[in-house]
Motif scaffolding. Structure first.
Motif, PDB file in Angstrom:
ATOM      1  N   UNK A   1      35.280  35.679  32.559  1.00  0.00           N
ATOM      2  CA  UNK A   1      35.835  36.470  33.635  1.00  0.00           C
ATOM      3  C   UNK A   1      35.979  35.593  34.874  1.00  0.00           C
ATOM      4  N   UNK A   2      37.131  35.733  35.528  1.00  0.00           N
ATOM      5  CA  UNK A   2      37.391  34.924  36.706  1.00  0.00           C
ATOM      6  C   UNK A   2      36.572  35.455  37.876  1.00  0.00           C
ATOM      7  N   UNK A   3      35.976  34.533  38.617  1.00  0.00           N
ATOM      8  CA  UNK A   3      35.214  34.914  39.800  1.00  0.00           C
ATOM      9  C   UNK A   3      35.685  34.105  40.993  1.00  0.00           C
ATOM     10  N   UNK A   4      35.689  34.765  42.139  1.00  0.00           N
ATOM     11  CA  UNK A   4      36.056  34.123  43.391  1.00  0.00           C
ATOM     12  C   UNK A   4      34.887  34.251  44.353  1.00  0.00           C
ATOM     13  N   UNK A   5      34.562  33.161  45.036  1.00  0.00           N
ATOM     14  CA  UNK A   5      33.493  33.173  46.026  1.00  0.00           C
ATOM     15  C   UNK A   5      34.074  32.725  47.355  1.00  0.00           C
ATOM     16  N   UNK A   6      34.097  33.652  48.302  1.00  0.00           N
ATOM     17  CA  UNK A   6      34.629  33.363  49.629  1.00  0.00           C
ATOM     18  C   UNK A   6      33.494  33.005  50.581  1.00  0.00           C
ATOM     19  N   UNK A   7      33.772  32.118  51.517  1.00  0.00           N
ATOM     20  CA  UNK A   7      32.781  31.719  52.504  1.00  0.00           C
ATOM     21  C   UNK A   7      33.480  31.269  53.779  1.00  0.00           C
ATOM     22  N   UNK A  21      36.929  29.481  53.074  1.00  0.00           N
ATOM     23  CA  UNK A  21      37.065  28.766  51.813  1.00  0.00           C
ATOM     24  C   UNK A  21      36.924  29.735  50.650  1.00  0.00           C
ATOM     25  N   UNK A  22      37.573  29.392  49.567  1.00  0.00           N
ATOM     26  CA  UNK A  22      37.509  30.203  48.349  1.00  0.00           C
ATOM     27  C   UNK A  22      37.302  29.268  47.173  1.00  0.00           C
ATOM     28  N   UNK A  23      36.247  29.518  46.426  1.00  0.00           N
ATOM     29  CA  UNK A  23      35.973  28.738  45.223  1.00  0.00           C
ATOM     30  C   UNK A  23      36.158  29.648  44.015  1.00  0.00           C
ATOM     31  N   UNK A  24      36.961  29.183  43.075  1.00  0.00           N
ATOM     32  CA  UNK A  24      37.222  29.956  41.864  1.00  0.00           C
ATOM     33  C   UNK A  24      36.504  29.344  40.676  1.00  0.00           C
ATOM     34  N   UNK A  25      36.135  30.190  39.739  1.00  0.00           N
ATOM     35  CA  UNK A  25      35.433  29.709  38.545  1.00  0.00           C
ATOM     36  C   UNK A  25      36.449  29.163  37.556  1.00  0.00           C
ATOM     37  N   UNK A  90      39.476  41.228  62.796  1.00  0.00           N
ATOM     38  CA  UNK A  90      38.171  41.573  62.240  1.00  0.00           C
ATOM     39  C   UNK A  90      38.341  42.334  60.932  1.00  0.00           C
ATOM     40  N   UNK A  91      37.730  41.820  59.873  1.00  0.00           N
ATOM     41  CA  UNK A  91      37.872  42.405  58.541  1.00  0.00           C
ATOM     42  C   UNK A  91      37.024  41.608  57.564  1.00  0.00           C
ATOM     43  N   UNK A  92      36.926  42.112  56.351  1.00  0.00           N
ATOM     44  CA  UNK A  92      36.387  41.323  55.251  1.00  0.00           C
ATOM     45  C   UNK A  92      37.576  40.650  54.570  1.00  0.00           C
ATOM     46  N   UNK A  93      37.460  39.350  54.365  1.00  0.00           N
ATOM     47  CA  UNK A  93      38.546  38.565  53.793  1.00  0.00           C
ATOM     48  C   UNK A  93      38.221  38.188  52.345  1.00  0.00           C
ATOM     49  N   UNK A  94      39.226  38.337  51.501  1.00  0.00           N
ATOM     50  CA  UNK A  94      39.088  38.068  50.080  1.00  0.00           C
ATOM     51  C   UNK A  94      40.191  37.125  49.621  1.00  0.00           C
ATOM     52  N   UNK A  95      39.880  36.328  48.609  1.00  0.00           N
ATOM     53  CA  UNK A  95      40.932  35.530  47.991  1.00  0.00           C
ATOM     54  C   UNK A  95      41.080  35.991  46.535  1.00  0.00           C
ATOM     55  N   UNK A 109      37.731  41.626  42.407  1.00  0.00           N
ATOM     56  CA  UNK A 109      37.548  41.052  43.733  1.00  0.00           C
ATOM     57  C   UNK A 109      36.150  40.454  43.877  1.00  0.00           C
ATOM     58  N   UNK A 110      36.053  39.406  44.668  1.00  0.00           N
ATOM     59  CA  UNK A 110      34.758  38.839  44.986  1.00  0.00           C
ATOM     60  C   UNK A 110      34.078  39.640  46.081  1.00  0.00           C
TER      61      UNK A 110
END
Length: 119
Positions: A1-7, A21-25, A90-95, A109-110
């Motif tokens: 399963x694909x995972x995205x980690x935003x920071x 930044x966004x790191x994908x598995x 202002x928001x939560x940001x996702x990649x 979604x991450x």
């Protein structure tokens, strides 16, 4: 399963800058569009920027000229450089990745990263 980690989110004053930044598995970006979304509680998630595998970028009108999206497909990473930030950013940001050409989202979604613009 694909995972995205935003920071990279945080608290910043109006007019300030942040780089997300966004790191994908795994090697999951190749051939896909990469997009950054944001969501405010009670609102739908909105696409703010996207970059194709060929490097073509598109931005929401609200962020044009202030945000820059980039990707490093070989490193499975994506970035969102945000400048001249406003309280309405202002928001939560996702990649995520989007299937070309229409941009359908098919992955989970991450956790996202919170961006708060406030003095």
């Amino acid at each position: 399963q694909v995972q995205f980690v935003e920071s990279g989110g945080g608290l910043v004053q109006p007019g300030g800058s942040l780089r997300l930044s966004c790191a994908a598995s795994g090697n999951v970006f190749r051939g896909y569009i990469v997009g950054w979304y944001r969501q405010v509680p009670g609102n739908e998630r909105e696409l703010v920027a996207r970059v194709s595998s060929s490097g073509t970028t598109r931005y929401a009108d609200s962020v044009k000229g202030r945000f820059t999206i980039s990707r490093d497909t070989a490193k499975n990473t994506a970035y969102l450089q945000m400048s001249s930030l406003k309280p309405e950013d202002t928001a939560v940001y996702y990649c995520t990745r989007l299937i070309p050409p229409l941009g359908a989202v098919v992955d989970s979604w991450g956790q996202g990263t919170q961006v708060t613009v406030s003095s």
